[in-house]
Structures are given as C-alpha cells and as structure tokens.
Design an enzyme around this catalytic site. Structure first.
Site, PDB file in Angstrom:
ATOM      1  N   SER A   1      -6.643   3.307   3.934  1.00 29.93           N
ATOM      2  CA  SER A   1      -5.982   2.621   2.830  1.00 29.93           C
ATOM      3  C   SER A   1      -6.915   1.678   2.076  1.00 29.93           C
ATOM      4  O   SER A   1      -6.553   0.545   1.783  1.00 29.93           O
ATOM      5  CB  SER A   1      -4.770   1.831   3.348  1.00 29.93           C
ATOM      6  OG  SER A   1      -3.946   1.417   2.290  1.00 29.93           O
TER       7      SER A   1
ATOM      8  N   LYS B   1       0.070   3.768  -2.760  1.00 26.98           N
ATOM      9  CA  LYS B   1      -0.944   4.812  -2.720  1.00 26.98           C
ATOM     10  C   LYS B   1      -0.347   6.201  -2.571  1.00 26.98           C
ATOM     11  O   LYS B   1      -1.021   7.198  -2.844  1.00 26.98           O
ATOM     12  CB  LYS B   1      -1.952   4.506  -1.613  1.00 26.98           C
ATOM     13  CG  LYS B   1      -2.810   3.285  -1.978  1.00 26.98           C
ATOM     14  CD  LYS B   1      -3.436   2.605  -0.791  1.00 26.98           C
ATOM     15  CE  LYS B   1      -4.135   1.315  -1.253  1.00 26.98           C
ATOM     16  NZ  LYS B   1      -4.560   0.467  -0.141  1.00 26.98           N
TER      17      LYS B   1
ATOM     18  N   SER C   1       0.795  -1.233   0.000  1.00 28.38           N
ATOM     19  CA  SER C   1       0.000   0.000   0.000  1.00 28.38           C
ATOM     20  C   SER C   1       0.824   1.277   0.000  1.00 28.38           C
ATOM     21  O   SER C   1       0.251   2.368  -0.074  1.00 28.38           O
ATOM     22  CB  SER C   1      -0.961   0.006   1.191  1.00 28.38           C
ATOM     23  OG  SER C   1      -2.050  -0.856   0.948  1.00 28.38           O
TER      24      SER C   1
ATOM     25  N   LYS D   1       2.780   6.836   5.218  1.00 27.93           N
ATOM     26  CA  LYS D   1       1.960   5.714   4.764  1.00 27.93           C
ATOM     27  C   LYS D   1       2.577   4.391   5.167  1.00 27.93           C
ATOM     28  O   LYS D   1       3.800   4.225   5.180  1.00 27.93           O
ATOM     29  CB  LYS D   1       1.809   5.752   3.236  1.00 27.93           C
ATOM     30  CG  LYS D   1       0.800   4.764   2.679  1.00 27.93           C
ATOM     31  CD  LYS D   1      -0.610   5.193   2.999  1.00 27.93           C
ATOM     32  CE  LYS D   1      -1.646   4.139   2.604  1.00 27.93           C
ATOM     33  NZ  LYS D   1      -1.618   2.963   3.490  1.00 27.93           N
TER      34      LYS D   1
END
Length: 510
Positions: free
Chosen positions: A114, A57, A54, A216
């Site tokens: 997320s 992203k 992730s 993140k």
C-alpha cells in the site's frame, strides 16, 4: 489508601480507553453483500460517509485496469517516479525520482504494501497528474453508481473532501471482481519479494480465514481501521466491509464473525446496494481524537497515511469463537522489480510537464467513452451514472508519454531525475532540488551557458596586446593591495666580504 491513589490515574485511563473503544466500535459502518447477486445480507450505517484511507487504492486499481482495457496503457508500460511521488509520506516504497516501474509491478506493490508514492506514480502515468486521475476516479465512480464517494487523490491520504462509504466500497469491490476476473489474483498476494526484502500483505485475514482471497485494508487517525474483505466458501462468495474499527484485531475479529454467520447459512435481505437508504450525514466523522488522542501519541507520527499501525495496548486478535486462525499460513513470495521489462522499446509514462507531450483525448459524447467505445450499463451496477443516465463529466485524461526509446538500466541506476521548482524546496540527497539539480538532461547545456555568461559578466576582461609587443602581459587583478617594502639603508655593508673590500680601498688611499 495511598496505594489506591497511585492506581487511580491508571484505572481512569483504562476506563477511558474501554469507553472510547466501545463507542468507536458501535459507530463503525459495516456491510455484508453477496458478490454474485448483489444482495445485501447485513448492514449497519453502510451509507454513512467515511474517510476511506487506503481503501481508496481499490478505486485506483479499477481506473488503471480500465485504462489497460481501453488501450491507453499496458501492464508492461514503464511508469516514471516523479519528485511529487517521491515525497509522499509512508507507507511508501521510497523510490528515487526517475525510477521506472512497470504498471504490473506497481499494482502488485499497491495491493500488498500500500505505498503512497506508487499510487501517485500510477496516477501520473495513467492520467498525467494526480488531479486528472482524481477526475477520472470520479468519472468511473459515476459509471459504477457510487453514492457517497468523492475522490481527490489516488492513495487516500487525509483530505476533508475525500470520502466514501461502506456501500460504495462494496460496489467497487464487486466491480473489480466482475469486470476484471483475470486480475483476481492481484488481491490475494500474501508476500512480495523485492530485492532481498520480503513484504507481507497488511490484510490480516489472508492466510488466516479459510476462503479469504482479498482485498484491501486502510488506516489513518481520522478513519480508524478499515477493510474490504472477500471470501469464497461452500460455493458462496461474500464481500464484507468494516470501517472505523478501533484496532487491527477488532477489525479482523468482526469481519471473521460476519463471515462465519453468513457462510453458516444465516438469511437476511436488506435489498440491493443501490436500494439502501441514504444517510442524513453529509461529512465523515473524524476519529483522530479517539484513535490518536491522549495516551496514544506514539501512533500519531506514523498513523497519518500509514496503512497499518499496531494499536498501543491492544491485544492481538486470536480468532476466539470464529474460524480466524491466530497464525498465518506460509505464502510463496511473488517477485517484483523496478525498471522496464527486457527488450522494452515502447514509451515511458510519466507526469505531464518537463517536456513530456500530452496526447489529445478524443471528444467524449453521451454514447462513447474516451476511446470511442460505446458506453453501456455497468455489468455490476446496471447504471451509467448516478442517475442512470449518460456520463456528462469530462473524459478520462490520456496517458502522458515521454520519448520513444527507454533508458538503459545502468543509466537509470545513476540518474536522479528531479522535476520541481525552487519554491517547493524539495530535498534530494540533502540539497534543494530546485537550486542544485537539473529538471532534465536537456536542461544542462542551457544552464551551463547561463553560468558561463554570468561568469563572463563578473570576471575583469584582459587588457588587449599591442601589435609587436611580445613582452606585454595581461594585468593580474588582486583582491588585496600588496604591502609596501621597507627600503634598506645603504650606509652599512651588506656582508663581511663587502666590509673587507671597503677597508682595503681606504688603506690604499693613505
């Protein structure tokens, strides 16, 4: 002796877990870079290709914010959730097809929870499709000077072709902070309020390590536990990247220790991000057996695509020997909603197809981008491509737009938009989408006409009435023949009264 034999399997399992954890920790790429100067303060296998999970992203946000800056979309533009987005695996918001969410709210959800379905919704709204958005990610990645990255989706779900590195993730993080300083708050949201839900940020450093302001986390079985963390203390802004950590706790403790070391004044100089030597590896290692193998089966079902999964048997990080607090400070929730903003009269961005019009993109040259703006060197990397030259890749695809009038909120709540083919077999509300749902409202009259025509072909026609014959009726077509009625013998009187009448007639004759 008997008790030793009983404990032996447990001891072996514990030993294997410790060994696998040490191996995973030793091979985890990591990097610390000064966010302002770009000087690399620490690195370990920072250029090794790795599955970003992730962390992808972050690049999705960069492409979306670039589209806003270029005037191809606005933060208030409503994005329509497609059937493709709705079937993404967790983590997800679980929005039904046809739901509208503004780009601003979608980006906030993306950075906190997320959700993979929201990532696809952003991609389709900005570029028209997941594939076109992935092309845009690679175009912008070339502009930033990424080295090991290749993107095939906007959410980081497992794909052997989808890869990055700790160095490239640091480049993306610096670009976000420097190119979009007005959006820095997007990465430090601790809690979202959605309806009656409170959604906590997966970043275990926010509110626990002093000065952390983003960015993140990411996790899959193949990638392990990844993180890009940003912190500002004592007038110094650092970015730390750790990939492939064996647990959430280990990941947080390693980042905190690196922050402690270099915020305390440790000096090291590995050059710039671009000057780091490339790795000899061409493909990322797959950590699935280590992360989700034997003894960790319970995590497999949720691990693939889940941004944060507690590691079974792993002790929570306590921040021992670092400034990492065992508890998190309370955050003021940031509210997000679905639906267009009040009074919105603009267009709705959605996937290209099902009647949506794709607007032609301006021709891109070596000196202009998709909207005719001169292309210069990135303020972060100082490059316009992987080799410092002009970008020769295709121009970013335009935003797909549908209609000029927004749908009313009440209509949106009742509408269940499905765009799928029968072969996909997508299920919405327990039915096959391609067979029981209409792709658009406009398709209903056509489908009804087809159904009426089909019924006309299979129903027997009525017999025509002759002129002047008012008593003729249309024949009734029965599926089964009527059973024959047995004849009643007339030799016996039907009732007692008839019997008495017959007896009197006989007496009168005599």
């Amino acid at each position: 002796m008997a008790s030793f034999r009983k404990l032996w399997p447990t001891a072996i399992a514990a030993y294997c877990l410790v060994v696998s954890t040490l191996v995973a920790s030793a091979s985890a790429p990591s990097l610390v870079v000064d966010a302002d100067s770009g000087q690399v303060l620490y690195q370990d296998a920072a250029t090794a290709p790795w599955y970003p999970a992730s962390l992808t992203k972050l690049m999705t946000v960069y492409v979306a914010l670039s589209a806003v800056r270029e005037g191809r979309i606005t933060l208030d533009t409503p994005l329509m959730v497609s059937a493709r987005a709705a079937v993404m695996p967790p983590s997800k918001m679980g929005f039904r097809p046809g739901t509208l969410v503004t780009l601003d709210n979608a980006l906030k959800m993306l950075m906190v929870k997320s959700p993979n379905d929201v990532a696809v919704t952003i991609a389709e709204g900005v570029s028209g499709s997941v594939e076109a958005f992935a092309d845009d990610m690679n175009v912008y990645g070339a502009r930033l000077g990424l080295h090991e990255s290749h993107f095939v989706n906007p959410n980081g779900l497992p794909d052997d072709r989808h890869m990055s590195s700790a160095r490239d993730m640091a480049i993306i993080a610096r670009a976000l902070l420097h190119d979009f300083p007005e959006e820095r708050g997007l990465f430090s949201i601790g809690v979202l309020a959605f309806g009656n839900q409170l959604i906590n940020n997966h970043n275990g450093l926010l509110g626990r390590y002093p000065g952390v302001d983003g960015m993140k986390t990411g996790y899959t079985c193949a990638a392990g536990y990844n993180i890009v963390a940003s912190a500002d203390r004592n007038g110094r802004h650092l970015i730390t990247v750790v990939m492939g950590a064996p647990s959430n706790g280990t990941r947080n403790e390693k980042v905190a220790a690196l922050f402690d070391r270099f915020f305390a004044g440790a000096q090291a100089n590995y050059g710039t991000l671009d000057s780091l030597p490339s790795s000899s590896a061409n493909t990322p290692p797959n950590m699935r057996d280590t992360m989700c193998g034997r003894g960790r089966r319970a995590a497999i079902a949720e691990a693939e695509g889940e941004d944060l999964v507690p590691t079974p048997g792993a002790a929570p990080d306590q921040g021992v020997g670092s400034h990492l607090s065992p508890t998190r400070v309370a955050f003021e929730p940031v509210r997000v909603t679905i639906g267009p903003v009040a009074g919105w009269t603009g267009r709705i961005a959605q996937a290209v197809g099902s009647g949506a019009k794709e607007i032609a993109a301006p021709v891109k040259t070596a000196t202009t981008d998709a909207v005719g703006t001169p292309v210069g060197p990135s303020p972060v990397s100082g490059q316009t491509g992987t080799a410092g030259g002009a970008i020769e890749a295709a121009a970013p695809a335009p935003m797909a737009l549908l209609g000029a009038a927004p749908l009313a909120p009440a209509a949106l709540a009742a509408k269940r938009f499905v765009h799928a083919t029968p072969s996909l077999g997508l299920r919405v509300g327990g039915r096959r989408a391609g067979k029981t749902k209409f792709a658009t409202e406009e398709a209903k009259p056509k489908a009804q006409a087809v159904a009426n025509a089909s019924a006309t072909e299979t129903t027997p026609p009525e017999r025509p009435k002759h002129k002047g014959d008012a008593t003729r009726k249309t024949a009734v077509f029965k599926t089964k023949p009527a059973k024959p009625v047995k004849a009643v013998k007339a030799t016996k009187p039907a009732t007692k009264q008839a019997h008495e009448t017959a007896k009197k007639k006989t007496a009168a004759k005599h």
